[in-house]
Design an enzyme around this catalytic site. Sequence first.
Site, mmCIF file in Angstrom:
data_model
loop_
_atom_site.group_PDB
_atom_site.id
_atom_site.type_symbol
_atom_site.label_atom_id
_atom_site.label_comp_id
_atom_site.label_asym_id
_atom_site.label_seq_id
_atom_site.Cartn_x
_atom_site.Cartn_y
_atom_site.Cartn_z
ATOM 1 N N GLY A 111 8.415 9.879 8.978
ATOM 2 C CA GLY A 111 7.938 10.519 7.753
ATOM 3 C C GLY A 111 7.013 11.686 8.000
ATOM 4 O O GLY A 111 7.319 12.595 8.791
ATOM 5 N N THR B 16 12.296 8.950 11.007
ATOM 6 C CA THR B 16 11.801 7.559 10.978
ATOM 7 C C THR B 16 10.286 7.470 10.794
ATOM 8 O O THR B 16 9.782 6.429 10.390
ATOM 9 C CB THR B 16 12.150 6.826 12.296
ATOM 10 O OG1 THR B 16 11.604 7.574 13.400
ATOM 11 C CG2 THR B 16 13.662 6.693 12.466
ATOM 12 N N GLY C 18 5.374 21.868 10.615
ATOM 13 C CA GLY C 18 6.741 21.380 10.446
ATOM 14 C C GLY C 18 7.340 21.830 9.119
ATOM 15 O O GLY C 18 6.676 22.507 8.313
ATOM 16 N N HIS D 85 0.847 -1.204 0.000
ATOM 17 C CA HIS D 85 0.000 0.000 0.000
ATOM 18 C C HIS D 85 0.877 1.247 0.000
ATOM 19 O O HIS D 85 1.850 1.323 0.750
ATOM 20 C CB HIS D 85 -0.888 -0.034 1.246
ATOM 21 C CG HIS D 85 -2.065 0.888 1.165
ATOM 22 N ND1 HIS D 85 -1.941 2.258 1.201
ATOM 23 C CD2 HIS D 85 -3.383 0.634 1.040
ATOM 24 C CE1 HIS D 85 -3.148 2.795 1.116
ATOM 25 N NE2 HIS D 85 -4.036 1.838 1.013
ATOM 26 N N ILE E 180 10.704 16.267 6.961
ATOM 27 C CA ILE E 180 10.016 15.065 7.446
ATOM 28 C C ILE E 180 10.696 14.556 8.717
ATOM 29 O O ILE E 180 11.837 14.888 9.010
ATOM 30 C CB ILE E 180 9.965 13.936 6.383
ATOM 31 C CG1 ILE E 180 11.356 13.354 6.114
ATOM 32 C CG2 ILE E 180 9.307 14.412 5.105
ATOM 33 C CD1 ILE E 180 11.303 11.972 5.466
ATOM 34 N N HIS E 181 9.942 13.779 9.477
ATOM 35 C CA HIS E 181 10.481 13.091 10.651
ATOM 36 C C HIS E 181 11.342 11.941 10.129
ATOM 37 O O HIS E 181 10.908 11.182 9.260
ATOM 38 C CB HIS E 181 9.316 12.571 11.481
ATOM 39 C CG HIS E 181 9.695 11.958 12.801
ATOM 40 N ND1 HIS E 181 10.347 10.752 12.908
ATOM 41 C CD2 HIS E 181 9.504 12.396 14.077
ATOM 42 C CE1 HIS E 181 10.536 10.465 14.182
ATOM 43 N NE2 HIS E 181 10.029 11.459 14.923
#
Lengths: 297, 297
Positions: free
Chosen positions: B171, B169, B163, B82, B166-167
């Site tokens: 995302g 781990t 934000g 997915h 991206i973060h």
Amino acid sequence: MNKIIQCVPNFSEGRDLDKIEQIVSAFRGKNGLKLLDYSNDEDHNRVVVTLVGEPEPLKAAIVEAVGTAIRLIDMTKHEGQHPRMGAVDVIPFIPIKNVTMDECIELSKAVAQALYEAYELPSFLYEKSASAPHRENLAKLRKGQFEGMAEKVKEEEWKPDFGVAIHKTAGITAIGARMPLVAFNVNLNTNDIEIANKIAKNVRHLSGGLRYCKAIGIELEDRGIVQVSMNMTDFTKTPLYRAFELIRVEAMRYGVTIVGSEIIGLVPMDALIGTAEFYLGVEDFSHEQVLEKRIME
Amino acid sequence: MNKIIQCVPNFSEGRDLDKIEQIVSAFRGKNGLKLLDYSNDEDHNRVVVTLVGEPEPLKAAIVEAVGTAIRLIDMTKHEGQHPRMGAVDVIPFIPIKNVTMDECIELSKAVAQALYEAYELPSFLYEKSASAPHRENLAKLRKGQFEGMAEKVKEEEWKPDFGVAIHKTAGITAIGARMPLVAFNVNLNTNDIEIANKIAKNVRHLSGGLRYCKAIGIELEDRGIVQVSMNMTDFTKTPLYRAFELIRVEAMRYGVTIVGSEIIGLVPMDALIGTAEFYLGVEDFSHEQVLEKRIME
């Protein structure tokens, strides 16, 4: 509420709002009980109350309300257009959620017994709770009304299920379990009442039609049309769409078509969901897929 | 629960049942909140959770669950069929009862802000919460997936709403308000997928059909038939019967008829009640007449 039973007691007071409020107050602010509606009719001199609740709170509140009704209503002075035989005319219990018909029958008998013990109020068990087939039908039980009831209950076939003689001022009450009723009317594009009468005759159980359907023809004078007015007495066995489609077919014979329909009062969700399932031909649908059912669980 | 909002967060973990239970535990045993369902798919490597709740308890539980998901899910090691862009891929809020779409939009923004403050998790606002029309569609936001997202968010048009980067781990997450989706499939008595594709094209919004309908043709190989598989994205404006009847008409052109339909997953009661009202031609019906609606109030 886990188990939900609907109850629609009918009290023989439709004019004195203060008395009505006193009776209905038994259904307010109780745990495991919810008053949904009550509406009085001055011509009928009667108030119809709709509530839902769990079995025990429902029983306690009914006993309380009936006590108030017996105190406030004197049937020897009561007049009104609606047939009636008691200060509390009828108390039906209807299974709604997580409850079987058998549990409703059991509750109806427990309530009948409690009312006799508390107030010496006699009762007939009717519909699914009836002790014999000839005692299922409310209209037959009520025939003769309050004024004829003292004599009627002396006959063996009309002996009360609880008590012996009628209560002097409160008469007698019919108590029983039944399926939810759906009042469903279908309007036709004709002003010929004979056509509505003939179609009603063809779709109703009494004269060869659908098992759980009562029907009569009605004139809607202000609209210049007629209506087949029905009580669907068990929509789980005779669904709404079946009556609707049968009326459509019967009407064709007279060159008449359906112009609309009405649902009067409350209707269980399942009656409408079943209708949608039929017309959309939905396969393998579980009513557990209905969001609101899941929320209510 | 007085105000009811549905929330269907998707987490990018569909294989490790222990991790899934840890994430979902945030939704158990909370006042004003009810976990309705969660189902994981190993191929998709994703779990879809369905819950309902009042705005504040819902917000608190989502913030808790997202914290757990960020701790347990490392998107740099995630694979699955997915499309996905974050450890928490998407969080939609859906108005169900006594709640407006505006309140859901407001809640989605409050949640997005809380998640950024708590975990520095960035987010896109999507659907009704989107800050620009090109950001409404989830598929467009997610294009490039987790692996391409670090670069994508540097472009002005794909700047996160909360934000900047991206973060590492977890995302990025899409958060927004939308109407309930109804997955509604209509089966045809042919095995010709081209016919299903053509009908799907004709009924869907994208190519000239109904405003709130997405549709594709699908083969049901085990039954030897085809299906028009639809997402009804706003049943209050494009009701189920309209898609059904349009498919019936479009199918006539190919000499094909409808053999049935399916509703997949949860469906709001009103979508089915509206269908029943249409086919029975019910006049002046209020949904307040539905017994279960009255009980839920």
